[in-house]
Scaffold this motif. Structure first.
Motif, PDB file in Angstrom:
ATOM      1  N   VAL A  21       0.662  -1.259   0.023  1.00  0.00           N
ATOM      2  CA  VAL A  21      -0.066  -0.097   0.161  1.00  0.00           C
ATOM      3  C   VAL A  21       0.972   1.199  -0.004  1.00  0.00           C
ATOM      4  O   VAL A  21       1.578   1.358   0.916  1.00  0.00           O
ATOM      5  CB  VAL A  21      -0.923   0.111   1.016  1.00  0.00           C
ATOM      6  N   TRP A  22       0.837   1.770  -1.123  1.00  0.00           N
ATOM      7  CA  TRP A  22       1.478   3.108  -1.189  1.00  0.00           C
ATOM      8  C   TRP A  22       0.943   4.291  -0.550  1.00  0.00           C
ATOM      9  O   TRP A  22      -0.197   4.463  -0.377  1.00  0.00           O
ATOM     10  CB  TRP A  22       1.616   3.534  -2.615  1.00  0.00           C
ATOM     11  N   LEU A  43      -8.125 -10.973   6.056  1.00  0.00           N
ATOM     12  CA  LEU A  43      -8.131 -10.075   4.882  1.00  0.00           C
ATOM     13  C   LEU A  43      -8.233 -10.717   3.470  1.00  0.00           C
ATOM     14  O   LEU A  43      -7.647 -11.802   3.343  1.00  0.00           O
ATOM     15  CB  LEU A  43      -6.862  -9.579   4.801  1.00  0.00           C
ATOM     16  N   SER A  44      -9.130 -10.353   2.627  1.00  0.00           N
ATOM     17  CA  SER A  44      -9.369 -10.832   1.339  1.00  0.00           C
ATOM     18  C   SER A  44      -9.301  -9.626   0.569  1.00  0.00           C
ATOM     19  O   SER A  44      -9.888  -8.483   0.409  1.00  0.00           O
ATOM     20  CB  SER A  44     -10.705 -11.468   1.262  1.00  0.00           C
ATOM     21  N   VAL A  45      -8.263  -9.911  -0.559  1.00  0.00           N
ATOM     22  CA  VAL A  45      -7.843  -8.849  -1.406  1.00  0.00           C
ATOM     23  C   VAL A  45      -8.020  -9.318  -3.009  1.00  0.00           C
ATOM     24  O   VAL A  45      -7.520 -10.799  -3.171  1.00  0.00           O
ATOM     25  CB  VAL A  45      -6.572  -8.481  -1.271  1.00  0.00           C
ATOM     26  N   THR A  46      -8.656  -8.661  -3.846  1.00  0.00           N
ATOM     27  CA  THR A  46      -8.791  -8.920  -5.287  1.00  0.00           C
ATOM     28  C   THR A  46      -8.037  -7.864  -6.043  1.00  0.00           C
ATOM     29  O   THR A  46      -8.263  -6.767  -5.922  1.00  0.00           O
ATOM     30  CB  THR A  46     -10.067  -9.039  -5.855  1.00  0.00           C
ATOM     31  N   SER A  47      -6.930  -8.577  -6.760  1.00  0.00           N
ATOM     32  CA  SER A  47      -5.900  -7.466  -7.434  1.00  0.00           C
ATOM     33  C   SER A  47      -5.298  -8.148  -8.472  1.00  0.00           C
ATOM     34  O   SER A  47      -5.252  -9.462  -8.489  1.00  0.00           O
ATOM     35  CB  SER A  47      -4.875  -6.648  -6.438  1.00  0.00           C
ATOM     36  N   GLY A  63      -4.875  -1.034  -8.304  1.00  0.00           N
ATOM     37  CA  GLY A  63      -6.230  -1.106  -7.818  1.00  0.00           C
ATOM     38  C   GLY A  63      -6.352  -2.223  -6.998  1.00  0.00           C
ATOM     39  O   GLY A  63      -5.825  -3.375  -7.529  1.00  0.00           O
ATOM     40  N   CYS A  64      -7.155  -2.215  -5.856  1.00  0.00           N
ATOM     41  CA  CYS A  64      -7.455  -3.404  -5.191  1.00  0.00           C
ATOM     42  C   CYS A  64      -9.030  -3.316  -4.703  1.00  0.00           C
ATOM     43  O   CYS A  64      -9.632  -2.052  -4.249  1.00  0.00           O
ATOM     44  CB  CYS A  64      -6.540  -3.492  -3.824  1.00  0.00           C
ATOM     45  N   ASP A  65      -9.654  -4.483  -4.983  1.00  0.00           N
ATOM     46  CA  ASP A  65     -10.931  -4.728  -3.896  1.00  0.00           C
ATOM     47  C   ASP A  65     -10.433  -5.425  -2.803  1.00  0.00           C
ATOM     48  O   ASP A  65      -9.935  -6.442  -2.899  1.00  0.00           O
ATOM     49  CB  ASP A  65     -11.916  -5.306  -4.762  1.00  0.00           C
ATOM     50  N   TYR A  66     -11.097  -5.153  -1.569  1.00  0.00           N
ATOM     51  CA  TYR A  66     -10.628  -5.552  -0.370  1.00  0.00           C
ATOM     52  C   TYR A  66     -11.735  -5.690   0.853  1.00  0.00           C
ATOM     53  O   TYR A  66     -12.615  -5.100   0.776  1.00  0.00           O
ATOM     54  CB  TYR A  66      -9.244  -5.123   0.413  1.00  0.00           C
ATOM     55  N   THR A  67     -11.905  -6.607   1.580  1.00  0.00           N
ATOM     56  CA  THR A  67     -12.565  -6.742   2.682  1.00  0.00           C
ATOM     57  C   THR A  67     -12.164  -7.608   3.717  1.00  0.00           C
ATOM     58  O   THR A  67     -10.966  -8.004   3.491  1.00  0.00           O
ATOM     59  CB  THR A  67     -14.039  -7.415   2.458  1.00  0.00           C
ATOM     60  N   TRP A  68     -12.306  -7.164   5.015  1.00  0.00           N
ATOM     61  CA  TRP A  68     -11.698  -7.879   6.122  1.00  0.00           C
ATOM     62  C   TRP A  68     -12.656  -8.232   7.210  1.00  0.00           C
ATOM     63  O   TRP A  68     -13.634  -7.673   7.377  1.00  0.00           O
ATOM     64  CB  TRP A  68     -10.439  -7.041   6.755  1.00  0.00           C
TER      65      TRP A  68
END
Length: 73
Positions: A21-22, A43-47, A63-68
């Motif tokens: 994460v910048w 943590l679930s990340v889609t990228s 770009g990332c889609d995420y949920t936790w």
């Protein structure tokens, strides 16, 4: 300065994927980073996955889609 979040095993173990994460994206990820930093979280990340120095990583620049979820034991 980037923040590195290991998913799976911790660095330097190769059994991990690292979310990078910048700084310019920190505000987008701040709530999740704080929750995950306290432990007992999933943590679930889609990228897009990239290979960096032999390890898999995802980059907030792509770009990332995420949920936790917290409170996971």
């Amino acid at each position: 300065m980037p923040i590195f979040i290991d998913i799976g095993a911790a660095y330097p173990n190769d059994n991990r994927v690292t979310l990078v994460v910048w700084g310019e994206h920190y505000d987008d990820f701040a709530e999740m980073i704080n929750a995950v930093d306290h432990g007992n979280a999933w943590l679930s990340v889609t990228s897009y996955l990239e290979v960096y120095e032999g390890s898999l990583q995802m980059n907030s620049d792509n770009g990332c889609d995420y949920t936790w979820w917290t409170g996971v034991g």
